[in-house]
Design a protein around this motif. Sequence first.
Motif, PDB file in Angstrom:
ATOM      1  N   PRO A 146      33.550  50.796  10.428  1.00 40.97           N
ATOM      2  CA  PRO A 146      33.618  50.413  11.849  1.00 40.97           C
ATOM      3  C   PRO A 146      34.348  49.087  12.050  1.00 40.97           C
ATOM      4  CG  PRO A 146      31.393  51.101  11.226  1.00 40.97           C
ATOM      5  CD  PRO A 146      32.167  50.957   9.959  1.00 40.97           C
ATOM      6  N   LEU A 147      35.073  49.007  13.137  1.00 43.28           N
ATOM      7  CA  LEU A 147      35.742  47.778  13.547  1.00 43.28           C
ATOM      8  C   LEU A 147      35.213  47.370  14.918  1.00 43.28           C
ATOM      9  CD1 LEU A 147      39.419  48.661  12.521  1.00 43.28           C
ATOM     10  CD2 LEU A 147      37.871  47.096  11.342  1.00 43.28           C
ATOM     11  N   PRO A 148      35.182  46.082  15.234  1.00 37.52           N
ATOM     12  CA  PRO A 148      35.593  44.941  14.389  1.00 37.52           C
ATOM     13  C   PRO A 148      34.627  44.709  13.231  1.00 37.52           C
ATOM     14  CG  PRO A 148      34.616  44.182  16.431  1.00 37.52           C
ATOM     15  CD  PRO A 148      34.731  45.664  16.564  1.00 37.52           C
ATOM     16  N   SER A 149      35.122  43.982  12.246  1.00 34.85           N
ATOM     17  CA  SER A 149      34.319  43.654  11.070  1.00 34.85           C
ATOM     18  C   SER A 149      34.467  42.164  10.772  1.00 34.85           C
ATOM     19  CB  SER A 149      34.774  44.478   9.871  1.00 34.85           C
ATOM     20  OG  SER A 149      36.108  44.138   9.514  1.00 34.85           O
ATOM     21  N   TYR A 150      33.761  41.717   9.755  1.00 40.26           N
ATOM     22  CA  TYR A 150      33.836  40.297   9.385  1.00 40.26           C
ATOM     23  C   TYR A 150      35.250  39.926   8.949  1.00 40.26           C
ATOM     24  CZ  TYR A 150      33.105  35.965   6.787  1.00 40.26           C
ATOM     25  OH  TYR A 150      33.199  34.670   6.330  1.00 40.26           O
ATOM     26  N   ASP A 151      35.878  40.814   8.170  1.00 41.72           N
ATOM     27  CA  ASP A 151      37.228  40.531   7.672  1.00 41.72           C
ATOM     28  C   ASP A 151      38.309  40.778   8.718  1.00 41.72           C
ATOM     29  OD1 ASP A 151      36.351  39.846   5.090  1.00 41.72           O
ATOM     30  OD2 ASP A 151      36.222  41.969   4.535  1.00 41.72           O
ATOM     31  N   PHE A 152      38.023  41.670   9.660  1.00 49.03           N
ATOM     32  CA  PHE A 152      39.014  42.028  10.672  1.00 49.03           C
ATOM     33  C   PHE A 152      38.327  42.038  12.040  1.00 49.03           C
ATOM     34  CE2 PHE A 152      42.680  44.819  12.043  1.00 49.03           C
ATOM     35  CZ  PHE A 152      43.664  43.941  11.639  1.00 49.03           C
ATOM     36  N   PRO A 153      38.122  40.846  12.603  1.00 50.00           N
ATOM     37  CA  PRO A 153      37.326  40.719  13.829  1.00 50.00           C
ATOM     38  C   PRO A 153      38.052  41.194  15.092  1.00 50.00           C
ATOM     39  CG  PRO A 153      38.193  38.589  13.161  1.00 50.00           C
ATOM     40  CD  PRO A 153      38.574  39.553  12.082  1.00 50.00           C
ATOM     41  N   LYS A 154      37.352  41.132  16.192  1.00 49.51           N
ATOM     42  CA  LYS A 154      37.905  41.521  17.488  1.00 49.51           C
ATOM     43  C   LYS A 154      39.147  40.678  17.807  1.00 49.51           C
ATOM     44  CE  LYS A 154      36.707  41.914  22.383  1.00 49.51           C
ATOM     45  NZ  LYS A 154      35.639  41.717  23.406  1.00 49.51           N
TER      46      LYS A 154
END
Length: 210
Positions: A146-154
């Motif tokens: 799922p996105l957003p994630s810690y590595d690839f945030p909003k």
Amino acid sequence: FAEEILLIYGCFFSCLLIHTLSYCLPGVLNNLGMGRYMATLIPVASLIALRGLNLIVLPLKKFYFLQITVAISFTAFILISPFKQSYYPFGLDGESQLTKKAVEWMKRNNLTYTKICFFPAGFSLFYELDPFNDKKVVYNIKIDQPLPSYDFPKGSVLVWDSHYGANEGQIPIEKLENNHDLQLLQKFEPEHKFTVLGNHPFEIRIYKVK
């Protein structure tokens, strides 16, 4: 002589054969037929060329002037031929042209991002982006998570292409189209369509994490 046949001629023709077959059999052995794969043959090709030159020059020992003339002519041909190739001076290939077009669109629209993940070759050069800046650049994303994630945030931006993104990045276009966490901002296709590794039509897409 047997060692020469095996190590020099054998290496040259076996690599040439593998390269040819892998290009002619898409889906079995994927190969785009790029000349860079043949760079490994330059040393043995040079030795084969030298052998051919010796076959011409050595019998002319009694004709010193003619021998020197042949050697100088051969050397001149080697020095001049790189500048007579159809691709010189070097220009941008189809992928690089489309990458540049995508970067120009991003700059023109002042596209901002929290973090960025990109796949097109040359993107960081056109965008003047430090690819080793870990605070801004993400080298790949896990599209199944799922996105957003810690590595690839909003607010992060994904610059995907059907060559490196679909192959090295292992992100097929179907997963992008079915991912509701990503918003498609823009899509770029070349004026003259061409396919890349995997027989995919080349295109670039820019997404943003919702």
